[in-house]
Design a protein around this motif. Structure first.
Motif, short mmCIF file in Angstrom:
data_model
loop_
_atom_site.label_atom_id
_atom_site.label_comp_id
_atom_site.label_asym_id
_atom_site.label_seq_id
_atom_site.Cartn_x
_atom_site.Cartn_y
_atom_site.Cartn_z
N SER A 142 0.83 -1.21 0.00
CA SER A 142 0.00 0.00 0.00
C SER A 142 0.86 1.26 0.00
CB SER A 142 -0.92 -0.01 1.23
OG SER A 142 -0.18 -0.17 2.41
N ALA A 143 2.08 1.16 -0.56
CA ALA A 143 3.03 2.28 -0.51
C ALA A 143 2.46 3.54 -1.14
CB ALA A 143 4.34 1.88 -1.19
N ARG A 144 1.78 3.39 -2.27
CA ARG A 144 1.27 4.55 -2.99
C ARG A 144 0.19 5.27 -2.18
NH1 ARG A 144 -2.71 5.00 -6.93
NH2 ARG A 144 -2.47 6.74 -8.37
N LYS A 145 -0.72 4.50 -1.56
CA LYS A 145 -1.77 5.10 -0.76
C LYS A 145 -1.18 5.79 0.47
CE LYS A 145 -5.17 1.60 -2.13
NZ LYS A 145 -6.00 0.48 -1.67
N LEU A 146 -0.18 5.14 1.10
CA LEU A 146 0.45 5.75 2.27
C LEU A 146 1.16 7.04 1.91
CD1 LEU A 146 1.88 2.51 3.93
CD2 LEU A 146 0.05 3.95 4.81
N TRP A 147 1.76 7.05 0.72
CA TRP A 147 2.44 8.26 0.26
C TRP A 147 1.44 9.41 0.13
CZ3 TRP A 147 2.36 9.72 -5.32
CH2 TRP A 147 3.08 10.91 -5.55
N HIS A 148 0.30 9.14 -0.49
CA HIS A 148 -0.73 10.18 -0.61
C HIS A 148 -1.22 10.63 0.77
CE1 HIS A 148 -0.83 10.08 -4.84
NE2 HIS A 148 -1.54 8.99 -5.01
N LEU A 149 -1.40 9.67 1.66
CA LEU A 149 -1.90 9.98 3.00
C LEU A 149 -0.93 10.90 3.75
CD1 LEU A 149 -3.91 9.56 5.30
CD2 LEU A 149 -2.65 7.49 5.93
N GLU A 150 0.36 10.60 3.68
CA GLU A 150 1.34 11.41 4.39
C GLU A 150 1.46 12.80 3.78
OE1 GLU A 150 2.45 10.69 7.20
OE2 GLU A 150 1.55 8.71 7.11
N ARG A 151 1.33 12.91 2.46
CA ARG A 151 1.32 14.24 1.83
C ARG A 151 0.13 15.06 2.35
NH1 ARG A 151 1.75 14.34 -4.50
NH2 ARG A 151 1.89 16.55 -4.03
N ALA A 152 -1.02 14.40 2.46
CA ALA A 152 -2.22 15.10 2.94
C ALA A 152 -2.05 15.52 4.41
CB ALA A 152 -3.44 14.20 2.78
N ARG A 153 -1.48 14.63 5.22
CA ARG A 153 -1.28 14.95 6.63
C ARG A 153 -0.33 16.13 6.81
NH1 ARG A 153 -0.43 8.97 9.38
NH2 ARG A 153 -2.63 8.44 9.59
N MET A 154 0.75 16.12 6.02
CA MET A 154 1.72 17.21 6.14
C MET A 154 1.12 18.53 5.68
SD MET A 154 5.63 17.20 4.83
CE MET A 154 6.78 18.46 5.41
N ALA A 155 0.34 18.50 4.59
CA ALA A 155 -0.32 19.71 4.11
C ALA A 155 -1.28 20.26 5.17
CB ALA A 155 -1.06 19.44 2.81
N LEU A 156 -2.00 19.34 5.83
CA LEU A 156 -2.94 19.76 6.88
C LEU A 156 -2.20 20.39 8.05
CD1 LEU A 156 -5.83 19.81 7.99
CD2 LEU A 156 -5.43 17.52 8.92
N GLU A 157 -1.06 19.80 8.42
CA GLU A 157 -0.30 20.35 9.54
C GLU A 157 0.25 21.73 9.21
OE1 GLU A 157 3.38 18.97 12.44
OE2 GLU A 157 2.06 17.49 11.50
N VAL A 158 0.75 21.90 7.99
CA VAL A 158 1.26 23.20 7.56
C VAL A 158 0.12 24.21 7.50
CG1 VAL A 158 2.31 24.48 5.65
CG2 VAL A 158 3.22 22.23 6.30
N GLU A 159 -1.04 23.78 6.99
CA GLU A 159 -2.20 24.67 6.86
C GLU A 159 -2.68 25.16 8.22
OE1 GLU A 159 -6.33 23.37 5.67
OE2 GLU A 159 -5.71 24.36 3.81
N ASN A 160 -2.62 24.30 9.23
CA ASN A 160 -3.07 24.69 10.57
C ASN A 160 -2.22 25.80 11.16
OD1 ASN A 160 -5.19 22.90 10.62
ND2 ASN A 160 -4.00 21.25 11.54
N GLY A 161 -1.01 25.94 10.66
CA GLY A 161 -0.12 27.01 11.14
C GLY A 161 -0.20 28.27 10.32
N MET A 162 -1.13 28.34 9.38
CA MET A 162 -1.28 29.51 8.51
C MET A 162 -2.58 30.23 8.82
SD MET A 162 -0.18 27.53 4.99
CE MET A 162 -0.47 28.92 3.91
N SER A 163 -2.57 31.52 8.55
CA SER A 163 -3.81 32.30 8.70
C SER A 163 -4.72 32.03 7.51
CB SER A 163 -3.49 33.79 8.78
OG SER A 163 -2.94 34.23 7.53
N SER A 164 -5.98 32.44 7.62
CA SER A 164 -6.95 32.21 6.55
C SER A 164 -6.53 32.89 5.25
CB SER A 164 -8.33 32.71 7.00
OG SER A 164 -9.28 32.50 5.99
N SER A 165 -5.99 34.09 5.35
CA SER A 165 -5.57 34.81 4.15
C SER A 165 -4.36 34.14 3.49
CB SER A 165 -5.23 36.26 4.49
OG SER A 165 -4.19 36.31 5.47
N GLU A 166 -3.46 33.61 4.30
CA GLU A 166 -2.29 32.92 3.76
C GLU A 166 -2.70 31.64 3.04
OE1 GLU A 166 1.44 34.01 6.69
OE2 GLU A 166 -0.08 32.60 7.41
N ARG A 167 -3.68 30.96 3.57
CA ARG A 167 -4.13 29.71 2.95
C ARG A 167 -4.67 29.94 1.55
NH1 ARG A 167 -7.80 27.35 7.91
NH2 ARG A 167 -6.15 27.26 9.49
N LYS A 168 -5.38 31.06 1.35
CA LYS A 168 -6.02 31.32 0.07
C LYS A 168 -5.14 32.07 -0.91
CE LYS A 168 -10.62 31.29 2.16
NZ LYS A 168 -11.86 32.04 2.43
#
Length: 376
Positions: A142-168
């Motif tokens: 399931s390497a490919r699915k895990l790769w997508h999952l970790e990309r999504a998790r990292m993007a979410l973590e980075v997004e949580n540290g950004m303001s609403s204007s920075e996100r958009k």
């Protein structure tokens, strides 16, 4: 530490902090397809396989250490720690046989040492290696699915540290706009014949998945592979819906029975079709072989008797027209592929020069005027 007047501990804390800091670098390697799955393997092995090994090993280590502590008449807590050290060195293959021979009880000591080596060094270590091998296989599958999952998790973590204007902001755009909603884009896909087209990595994983299903114990796929009618009946008795199970490329158990095509497999197929006639309508439901049914497979396997049986048996009469009219339109049967056989069972028979099969199909009502995408 300086304020607490403990400067001697600075180097100790700095050493462990440096290790933890560099370990955090693994977080930034997770989104990459080349390294991400391997980081996940290390994590799973450490916190699942190695942890379980350490728990079991601690029990054995404590038991053997206490046994040697008693045999050598050691005294105090220091003596017990010395016994633990000797047992741990045995795990690494570092032990002094003379130390055990020259003790007060040489024969029991050496016997216990041999038993310790067999249980710890041979049994437990090899068990750990086997568990790690299973973890590696699971993650790789399931390497490919895990790769997508970790990309999504990292993007979410980075997004949580950004303001609403920075996100958009378009500068930081890592998302796509779909009907006014923001979505994380992990991969570009193309469409063929209305279905998602798998890339080469997917095809490799499909082959691995098919092979694993074939050899996995106590599954319908293993029972079919072995033409084990007793096992198949037991599985059906436990769960009648097992006949509708789907495999890696969209196949059902009845398809695999026709693909193997031995007399034993075909006998089981007849029995299942009589008991569950609705499975005659099952087709491959994934892109590669979409639309192929058991009549297509019987023609490809050149089983004229089986084709005649499928179209003449009373229990399958309600499904005869569907069998004859089915079209195999998957990627494997595209009009630009060598395996293009005209889509319908009649087309398959004509393209493979099976004129006796053509007669059988026409006898049972195959449509001679039916044309494929090549107007054949």
């Amino acid at each position: 530490l300086r304020l607490a007047k403990l400067p001697e501990y600075e180097s100790l804390v700095l050493a462990f902090t440096s290790l933890v800091g560099w370990g955090y670098m693994f977080f930034f390697t997770m989104p990459f397809r080349f390294t991400g799955p391997f980081v996940i393997m290390i994590y799973k092995m450490l916190f699942n396989d190695v942890l379980r090994f350490c728990i079991i090993y601690t029990i054995f280590l404590t038991g053997f250490s206490q046994a040697f502590f008693i045999l050598f008449n050691e005294n105090g807590f220091g003596g017990f720690l010395s016994s633990i050290k000797q047992c741990f060195l045995c795990l690494l293959g570092e032990f002094d046989l003379d130390y055990y021979i020259e003790g007060q009880h040489p024969l029991p000591s050496v016997t216990l040492l041999i038993f310790h080596i067999v249980v710890i060094t041979i049994l437990l270590l090899n068990l750990l290696i086997a568990m790690m091998g299973d973890t590696y296989a699971d993650v790789k599958k399931s390497a490919r699915k895990l790769w997508h999952l970790e990309r999504a998790r990292m993007a979410l973590e980075v997004e949580n540290g950004m303001s609403s204007s920075e996100r958009k902001s378009d500068v930081n755009k890592y998302w796509v706009d779909i009907q006014g909603e923001r979505y994380l884009q992990v991969e570009d896909v193309t469409y063929a014949l209305g279905y998602l087209k798998e890339d080469e990595a997917d095809k490799e994983s499909v082959v691995e998945e098919q092979t694993e299903l074939m050899y996995k114990e106590n599954t319908i796929w293993t029972a079919i592979f072995n033409a084990d009618k007793v096992a198949i009946d037991e599985l059906i008795h436990r769960d009648p819906n097992v006949v509708d199970t789907r495999g890696a490329v969209g196949e059902c158990p009845i398809h695999m029975l026709f693909l193997y095509g031995t007399e034993a497999h075909l006998d089981i197929a007849r029995d299942l079709l009589i008991r569950f006639p609705l499975i005659a309508t099952q087709i491959y439901n994934k892109p590669n072989y979409y639309g192929e049914n058991i009549l297509h497979l019987a023609i490809v396997k050149r089983e004229a008797n089986m084709v005649d049986w499928l179209l003449s048996h009373a229990s399958l009469e309600p499904y005869k027209h569907g069998l004859l009219a089915a079209r195999a339109t998957g990627d494997f049967f595209k009009i630009d592929q060598p395996s293009y056989y005209g889509e319908t069972p009649l087309g398959f028979a004509c393209c493979t020069n099976q004129w006796d099969m053509v007669e059988i199909l026409l006898k049972h009502g195959a449509d001679m005027d039916s044309v494929s995408k090549r107007q054949l």
